[in-house]
Design an enzyme around this catalytic site. Structure first.
Site, PDB file in Angstrom:
ATOM      1  CB  CYS A   1     -78.063 -10.115 -73.296  1.00  0.00           C
ATOM      2  SG  CYS A   1     -77.303  -8.884 -72.202  1.00  0.00           S
TER       3      CYS A   1
ATOM      4  CG  HIS B   1     -61.308  -0.604 -55.666  1.00  0.00           C
ATOM      5  ND1 HIS B   1     -60.528   0.463 -55.259  1.00  0.00           N
ATOM      6  CD2 HIS B   1     -62.040  -0.950 -54.576  1.00  0.00           C
ATOM      7  CE1 HIS B   1     -60.780   0.737 -53.986  1.00  0.00           C
ATOM      8  NE2 HIS B   1     -61.689  -0.097 -53.560  1.00  0.00           N
TER       9      HIS B   1
ATOM     10  CB  CYS C   1     -74.004  -6.936 -73.903  1.00  0.00           C
ATOM     11  SG  CYS C   1     -73.648  -8.690 -73.656  1.00  0.00           S
TER      12      CYS C   1
ATOM     13  N   GLY D   1     -47.527  12.782 -48.373  1.00  0.00           N
ATOM     14  CA  GLY D   1     -48.666  13.508 -47.856  1.00  0.00           C
ATOM     15  C   GLY D   1     -49.418  12.753 -46.787  1.00  0.00           C
TER      16      GLY D   1
ATOM     17  CG  ASN E   1     -53.483   1.267 -57.818  1.00  0.00           C
ATOM     18  OD1 ASN E   1     -54.113   2.152 -57.239  1.00  0.00           O
ATOM     19  ND2 ASN E   1     -52.171   1.152 -57.703  1.00  0.00           N
TER      20      ASN E   1
END
Length: 274
Positions: free
Chosen positions: A185, A123, A182, A250, A106
Site C-alpha cells: 500500500c 514486545h 510497504c 544488579g 526480548n
C-alpha cells in the site's frame, strides 16, 4: 521436594526443583552472553539514550530515517547472534515439563531458536516488519535487502553495536537515507515490536495472565523489571502469594517482592540445566 542441603548449597536448584510449573519471565540480561548489549546498568539506570518511542517514530521522515539507518547497520550483527546456554537451559526445562510459560520481554527470537515452544514474545519480534497502514507482514531480512539496495554507500559505515538490532551512529546526517515503503500500500514500515509509548497487544497479556494462574512459582531471568509491562506480572505473582526468584546482576524494580535473588550471570546460573 529438594533436600535442605540442596536448598542451602544451591538455592536456585532448590527453588526450581520445588516448583514444577514455573512461570518464567526473561529480559535483556539473558541475551548479553549472545553478544546483544542490554539497556541498563546494575543500578537500573540507562547505559545510553532511551530507545525510540512510537510517537517519535511516527512524527516524521527524519526520525524514521535515523531509526532505519542505525537498524540497517546494527542488523548485520544482530542477525548473526545465536542462543546461549541460558536459552538452551530454559528450552530443556520446558521439554522436561517444568515450565508453564516462558514470557520474554526480548525481541531477538533466541528462545524459539534455542528450542522453546511455549513462548509469548511480549514486545514482539525484530525479525518481522509490519506496515502501519495495511498491516502487511514481511521479514526483516527482506527489509534489510531493500534498505541496502536503496542505500549502498551506507554499508561502509562502522558503528558500535547497540541493543535490539540498533547501532550507535554519531554525528551523521540522515536526511539522504532512503526508506522503502510497504510494497502493498505504500505505507510506513515499522519493525513488529512494541516501542516505548505503544501498548502490548491485549491477546499476549491475556495469555500470560492465564498461564500465571496455573503456575506454582515465578522465575525472573535477566530483567531489571524497570518496564511496567513485565513488572506487573511480578506484582500479581506476589499478590497471589506465589514464590518468586530472580537471576539478575544488579537491582530490580521488584527487589522488595522477590525473596530469592541470585546475583550471577544468567548463563552461569542456568548452565547446569542445559
Amino acid at each position: 521436594m529438594p533436600s535442605l542441603d540442596t536448598v542451602i548449597a544451591d538455592p536456585l536448584r532448590g527453588f526450581i526443583d520445588a516448583h514444577p510449573r514455573l512461570f518464567v519471565l526473561t529480559g535483556a540480561g539473558i541475551s548479553t552472553d549472545s553478544g546483544i548489549p542490554d539497556y541498563r546498568d546494575d543500578r537500573g539506570a540507562w547505559k545510553r539514550s532511551p530507545p525510540m518511542t512510537l510517537q517519535a517514530f511516527m512524527s516524521g521522515p527524519a526520525a524514521r530515517a535515523r531509526y532505519w539507518a542505525r537498524g540497517m547497520i546494527g542488523w548485520r550483527h544482530f542477525a548473526s547472534v545465536a542462543p546461549n546456554v541460558a536459552h538452551r537451559a530454559l528450552a530443556a526445562m520446558e521439554h522436561a515439563g517444568r515450565i508453564e510459560l516462558l514470557l520474554t520481554q526480548n525481541v531477538d527470537g533466541l528462545h524459539e531458536r534455542a528450542g522453546s515452544l511455549n513462548v509469548v514474545d511480549l514486545h514482539g519480534r525484530l525479525d518481522r516488519v509490519r506496515c502501519m497502514q495495511c498491516g502487511d507482514l514481511t521479514t526483516r531480512e527482506a527489509m534489510q535487502s531493500r534498505l541496502e539496495k536503496a542505500n549502498p554507500t551506507w554499508m561502509a559505515l562502522q558503528a558500535t553495536v547497540a541493543p535490539d538490532g540498533d547501532a550507535d551512529l554519531d554525528e551523521v546526517d540522515f536526511s539522504a537515507f532512503s526508506i522503502p515503503p510497504c510494497t502493498v500500500c505504500g505505507g510506513i514500515l515499522k519493525p513488529d515490536v512494541v516501542f516505548f509509548g505503544e501498548n502490548v497487544p491485549r491477546a499476549r497479556v491475556d495469555t500470560a495472565w492465564a498461564h500465571l494462574g496455573r503456575a506454582d512459582a515465578m522465575l525472573v531471568v535477566g530483567s531489571s523489571l524497570m518496564v511496567y509491562s513485565g513488572y506487573r506480572f511480578v506484582l500479581e505473582a506476589s499478590r497471589r502469594g506465589l514464590p518468586i526468584a530472580s537471576v539478575n546482576l544488579g537491582v530490580t524494580r521488584a527487589d522488595g517482592l522477590i525473596p530469592l535473588k541470585i546475583e550471577r550471570s544468567c548463563a552461569e546460573a542456568l548452565a547446569p540445566y542445559a
